[in-house]
Design an enzyme around this catalytic site. Structure first.
Site, PDB file in Angstrom:
ATOM      1  N   CYS A  30       6.194  -5.927  -5.523  1.00 40.89           N
ATOM      2  CA  CYS A  30       6.670  -5.512  -6.993  1.00 40.89           C
ATOM      3  C   CYS A  30       7.945  -6.379  -7.588  1.00 40.89           C
ATOM      4  CB  CYS A  30       7.053  -3.869  -6.860  1.00 40.89           C
ATOM      5  SG  CYS A  30       6.186  -2.910  -6.159  1.00 40.89           S
ATOM      6  N   TYR A 174      -7.298  -2.923  -1.544  1.00 40.62           N
ATOM      7  CA  TYR A 174      -5.879  -2.563  -1.109  1.00 40.62           C
ATOM      8  C   TYR A 174      -5.946  -1.096  -0.376  1.00 40.62           C
ATOM      9  CZ  TYR A 174      -0.974  -1.053  -1.945  1.00 40.62           C
ATOM     10  OH  TYR A 174       0.250  -0.335  -1.692  1.00 40.62           O
ATOM     11  N   HIS A 177       0.587   1.360   2.373  1.00 42.10           N
ATOM     12  CA  HIS A 177       1.593   1.989   1.840  1.00 42.10           C
ATOM     13  C   HIS A 177       1.324   3.430   1.377  1.00 42.10           C
ATOM     14  CE1 HIS A 177       2.408  -2.562   0.700  1.00 42.10           C
ATOM     15  NE2 HIS A 177       3.388  -1.940   1.523  1.00 42.10           N
ATOM     16  N   ASP A 270       7.215  -0.253   5.579  1.00 42.15           N
ATOM     17  CA  ASP A 270       6.742  -1.593   5.533  1.00 42.15           C
ATOM     18  C   ASP A 270       8.090  -2.434   4.990  1.00 42.15           C
ATOM     19  OD1 ASP A 270       5.109  -3.807   5.341  1.00 42.15           O
ATOM     20  OD2 ASP A 270       4.683  -3.560   3.295  1.00 42.15           O
TER      21      ASP A 270
END
Ligand code: ADP
Ligand code: SF4
Length: 696
Positions: A30, A174, A177, A270
């Site tokens: 991000c 994906y 997370h 993470d």
């Protein structure tokens, strides 16, 4: 020239139909620029490619309005292609591959912008990583039915086709997370379905398999199809674990994708901070993957040491060295290794200011790299800075993060710089704070700059040199930067208290500055946290290690509230509880007495008295700006001394984060010879182009 032991890092690696020129892989991260600042974003990514990252990926890219968080980039349809092409075009200009993390985030999507109902594996409350609008959002996802799954597969396929049209070389599926919908299907934590997408692992893996197959079929001829999978959710055996179903998933789909990008979830695991983990913290969980697949594997671990990277490749842990934060702190890390300039690497300190800022929709900040996010809007390059344009000589007073960065930047510009520091040690607050529990790596802020400055013959550093106004006037510099830092308030004033707390002048009251200078409180200690960042909690850790009986009181609902943003709050609270610290939330400190304190309920005002012998007030800071005020009080005197400008920078200007101090030091170095128009916006903006109004 690079030392030959690092040659292995510069070998090309084939990823499906594409080949990366080296093993440096900037994984998706991000950045707060997203679709709102597309050119700033593209130039930031291009800077990484210029710095040598063989693969540069985008952050999460929303593929449909039913899964949006209003912060990331989008590929909802063809109209989004031009802004994304700008990223891939610029990345390609530097010879790197461009990856795109196409994502569908299920019940992690509040959809507050699109107002579409979130689609999830089951009906669940919407979730988020950090506080703000989306956390505890009073909405639920709809349990996806067969039609929704068919639709999702079509949307994902279309996004992949559009990603290829936008010039990307690597397209993701994906599942990491705790955010990616395929992970929600895979994990029993989230998946309670009883149809062919629930129950057995084969069933739960069905959607993941289908999305990978769809993507390969759609674009796999020219694009590599990568998966990002959280192989361990760190939620115990019910979730995916690296010795259980996480491993089973990789075994089941081992050869299907072209690349395995593996990590632990959620994001707070993470991207764990250095306070709670060492470099390589995920290796125990992800190292099995290479043994299960022949496809290339990438993983992260806040790696900044090339020797460690080499051993990761040689011992068969990873094929590609993944990095988000190390690439933010030093976009030129691969180039520096290639050129044998290992000591020039600006190492990430693991503080997560980048995470804290990026999730709030502003271009990310980095403590170590003040140019991050400013590559386009201010034209700041992380390695280059224009040569000086005046003959000024500069005196910088104070060698904390602000003063060090100012001196380093000015030195790089070839100005004559003198840096004067009152103490023997340079580094200011980072030197002091890095002695506190868990903050050791913060000293990298000092060490990087110390090393750079030491190489500059035009920068002189004077230690043990506390300067007075007369000293500055007599020195003979034409420009002066005052970087004298800040001190913690001793009277309890701060966010909650506009007036001093009665009893603050007692012998039994200490500030964080006292603690960092080695003064220890006696007896039972109350730490009062009205700062809400890390300081109160690290002092609590320090004192708890010395077996001091501790209470931490705060007007906030929990300790270190702001550290939700740095993804640390829960770990901090857990650690303090385990250390036996008594936590008293939502109480104001009303008065301090010799052996008691009075605390008032923040809501009702109801008072309680607590026995304690000492108090540490962690409330707010004030600038140490007496020198600045004394100097600027008499402009005539400055003129006579040949001083054309006195500026204050860093905490002396306004106390803030270390990142802010470094930023201000850098800004000062860049702007010293510029005429700034205070009425003008100080950076370029990308203004949204108005579309045709259409019929109303
Ligand atoms: P910042 O974060 O803004 O860089 P710091 O508090 O970390 O601020 O650093 C300020 C530094 O300035 C400290 O190392 C302090 O010792 C030094 N300093 C303060 N006053 C003087 C002075 N009059 N002369 C020289 N150094 C000073
Ligand atoms: Fe590393 Fe901190 Fe920079 Fe993030 S902000 S990249 S954690 S130094």
């Amino acid at each position: 020239m690079r030392p030959s032991q690092y040659d292995v890092l510069f070998e090309p690696v084939k990823i499906g139909p594409v080949t990366t020129r080296n093993r440096f892989y900037q994984v998706p991260h991000c950045n707060g620029m997203g679709r709102k600042h597309p050119t700033a974003l593209a130039v930031m990514r291009a800077t990484k490619a210029e710095g040598g990252w063989g693969v540069v990926c985008t952050e999460q890219c929303e593929i449909h309005p039913t899964a949006e968080r209003n912060t990331e980039i989008r590929l909802w349809d063809e109209k989004d292609i031009p802004s994304l092409s700008r990223i891939s075009d610029l990345v390609h200009e530097h010879g790197s591959l461009a990856g795109i993390q196409t994502a569908f985030t299920g019940h992690w999507s509040p959809n507050a912008y699109s107002r579409e109902v979130s689609l999830g594996v089951t009906c669940r409350p919407v979730q988020a990583d950090v506080p703000g609008f989306a956390s505890c959002f009073p909405g639920h996802s709809k349990r996806m039915d067969k039609e929704d799954i068919v639709n999702l597969r079509r949307w994902h396929r279309k996004a992949a086709v559009n990603a290829k049209a936008a010039g990307f070389d690597i397209v993701y599926v994906y599942a990491a997370h705790d955010e990616g919908l395929p992970l929600h299907f895979l994990s029993r934590v989230f998946n309670q379905r009883t149809d062919e997408y629930g129950g057995t692992l084969e069933n739960r893996a069905r959607l993941f398999r289908e999305l990978i197959e769809d993507t390969k079929e759609a674009v796999g001829d020219t694009c590599a199809v990568a998966v990002r999978l959280a192989v361990d959710q760190l939620r115990g055996p019910h979730g995916l674990t690296s010795d259980g179903e996480g491993r089973d998933v990789v075994e089941m789909l081992a050869e299907l994708p072209d690349l395995w990008d593996v990590d632990c979830s959620g994001w707070e695991n993470d991207s764990i901070t250095s306070r709670f983990s060492e470099e390589g913290f995920q290796e125990d969980f992800v190292s099995f993957v290479k043994g299960v697949t022949t496809k290339p594997v990438v993983g992260v671990g806040r790696y900044t040491s090339p020797d460690r990277m080499v051993s990761l490749v040689k011992q068969g842990t990873f094929d590609l060295i993944g990095a988000a934060r190390p690439s933010i702190a030093d976009p030129f890390l691969p180039r520096k290794i290639e050129e044998g300039r290992i000591d020039d690497i600006r190492e990430c300190i693991g503080c997560n200011i980048c995470a804290a800022t990026s999730v709030h929709d502003v271009p990310l900040w980095c403590t170590q790299n003040p140019t991050m996010g400013e590559e386009w809007r201010k034209g700041w390059h992380p390695e280059l800075i224009p040569a000086k344009t005046t003959d000024d000589s500069v005196l910088v007073v104070g060698a904390g993060p602000a003063g060090l960065e100012a001196a380093r930047g000015l030195g790089q510009r070839d100005y004559d710089v003198t840096l004067a520091e009152a103490r023997h040690e340079i580094g200011g607050r980072v030197t002091l704070e890095s002695e506190l529990p868990g903050l050791r790596q913060w000293s990298r802020v000092r060490d990087y700059r110390d090393y750079q400055i030491a190489k500059m013959p035009n920068v002189s550093v004077y230690r043990e040199s506390p300067l007075s106004a007369d000293d500055v006037l007599q020195f003979g510099a034409s420009v002066v930067a005052i970087a004298t830092g800040s001190r913690w308030n001793r009277d309890g004033t701060g966010r909650e208290h506009y007036e001093p707390i009665p009893g603050n002048d007692g012998e039994n009251v200490l500030s964080p500055d006292d603690i960092m200078k080695g003064r220890m409180p006696t007896g039972k200690v109350l730490i009062y946290d009205d700062d809400h960042y890390y300081m109160a909690s690290v002092i609590a850790e320090l004192l708890a290690e010395k077996d001091v009986a501790l209470v931490l009181a705060t007007p906030a609902p929990e300790v270190a509230s702001w550290t939700h943003n740095t993804l640390e709050q829960e770990r901090i609270q857990k650690r303090l509880i385990e250390l036996g610290v008594e936590i008293v939330p939502q109480m104001r400190l009303a008065a301090i007495r010799e052996d008691t304190v009075e605390l008032n309920c923040r809501f009702t005002g109801k008072a309680m008295t607590s026995q304690c012998d000492s108090v540490v007030l962690v409330t707010a800071r004030h600038p140490v700006d007496d020198l600045y005020r004394e100097l600027t009080a008499n402009p005539e005197r400055l003129k006579r001394a040949g001083i054309r400008n006195v500026s204050r920078i860093g905490d002396c200007h306004a106390p803030g984060t270390i990142a802010s101090a470094v930023y201000q030091g850098h800004q000062f170095a860049r702007n010293i010879d510029r005429q700034l128009d205070v009425d003008a916006v100080p950076f370029r903006r990308e203004i949204v182009e108005l579309t045709d109004l259409g019929a109303l």
